[in-house]
Scaffold this active site. Structure first.
Site, PDB file in Angstrom:
ATOM      1  N   CYS A 249      -3.918  -1.346  -9.245  1.00 39.88           N
ATOM      2  CA  CYS A 249      -2.987  -2.295  -8.627  1.00 39.88           C
ATOM      3  C   CYS A 249      -3.512  -3.704  -8.868  1.00 39.88           C
ATOM      4  CB  CYS A 249      -2.788  -1.991  -7.144  1.00 39.88           C
ATOM      5  SG  CYS A 249      -4.299  -2.030  -6.150  1.00 39.88           S
ATOM      6  N   ARG A 254      -3.955  -0.772  -2.944  1.00 41.54           N
ATOM      7  CA  ARG A 254      -2.678  -0.064  -3.078  1.00 41.54           C
ATOM      8  C   ARG A 254      -2.802   1.137  -4.015  1.00 41.54           C
ATOM      9  NH1 ARG A 254       1.424  -4.756  -4.671  1.00 41.54           N
ATOM     10  NH2 ARG A 254      -0.524  -5.677  -5.425  1.00 41.54           N
TER      11      ARG A 254
END
Length: 295
Positions: A249, A254
């Site tokens: 990410c 994430r």
């Protein structure tokens, strides 16, 4: 949740049923709320000091799970110290949850780090803090104080972590890479979500990567989609578990969510989280990038 490959997701009902154990000093159950206060204050989720699940220990992602002098995760010694001081041992059942702009955003980064250092019995609250608060589960402002423990990590286990050389190999061999950022970040329209400090020199994505934004793997109530739905979604992105896969990410949090979905929920064996992610790749000299929507 029996359709998942591993028993690593727990429901809010399950957590509520175990609240007495999470609050007891003489217990092998520990509940961990992992958040970033700055992000949480700007989101719909209740900040820890304003209310948390009874017995939950608070960890600040940046202060407690990152190296303050190098851009890295905690060293083994620092991880052991952090867990032990919180009253956690390597044999405990630990459950992670958190909020943020993405459900369990920082909690799953902490989960991935715990797995990197070999914690066996780790679980995640499905839906995170947003689900807990929205569905009126118990909240308290009391801060637990558990007796310090000795924590002995078995890891690190490098098989779940990707580095720059692994990305180079993936590009050369055409191995699947999953970019979990928003379509705007993937295309290069923006480099980072508004208000976040960590950024890169260039916008775009790693050549050959497929874009599977976090929102697409979650239900409207922030819980994970079923195994069948996840498997179909990733298959459309060219990821079927047959090859080594890298998730990335912006700074690795994430992507830990989709690492979790791929490896822990679907049971794909060779999945790595590239925690250097776009802030590293997009800033290095002589690294190729692509822009636009991709294939």
């Amino acid at each position: 949740m029996s359709d998942y490959a591993n028993d690593v997701l727990v429901s809010a009902d399950w957590v509520e049923e175990h609240l007495d154990e999470f609050q007891s000093d003489d217990s092998d159950y520990r509940l961990l709320e992992v958040n970033n206060p700055t992000v949480t204050a700007d989101s719909e989720y209740t900040a820890y000091e304003e209310g948390h699940a009874p017995g939950a220990i608070f960890f600040d992602w940046e202060e407690d799970f990152t190296d303050q002098h190098n851009r890295d995760i905690l060293s083994k010694d620092a991880f052991e110290e952090t867990m032990g001081e919180a009253g956690i041992t390597e044999d405990d059942t630990i459950v992670f949850y958190g909020g943020g702009r993405v459900p369990n955003w920082f909690a799953l980064f902490a989960y991935w780090q715990a797995k990197y250092y070999g914690h066996e019995d780790a679980k995640v609250l499905d839906g995170g803090k947003g689900y807990w608060v929205a569905n009126d589960y118990p909240l308290t402002d009391e801060v637990p104080d558990f007796s310090a423990q000795d924590y002995n990590a078995r890891g690190p286990f490098e098989s779940i972590r990707a580095y720059r050389d692994d990305v180079d190999t993936a590009i050369e061999q055409g191995l699947p890479m999953v970019d979990v950022r928003s379509p705007e970040e993937f295309s290069g329209e923006v480099i980072a979500p508004e208000g976040l400090q960590e950024t890169a020199q260039r916008g775009g994505h790693i050549p050959g990567a497929s874009n599977v934004p976090i929102a697409t793997i979650l239900n409207d109530d922030d819980t994970f989609k079923s195994a069948d739905e996840l498997r179909e979604l990733y298959a459309e992105a060219g990821v079927d578990g047959e090859e080594s896969t890298i998730a990335y990410c912006r700074v690795g949090e994430r992507s830990s969510i989709e690492w979790f979905a791929l490896r822990e929920l679907l049971g794909f064996e060779d999945v790595r989280n590239y925690d250097g992610s776009w802030t590293e790749w997009g800033s290095m000299i002589r690294t190729p990038i692509e822009t636009g929507e991709g294939d």
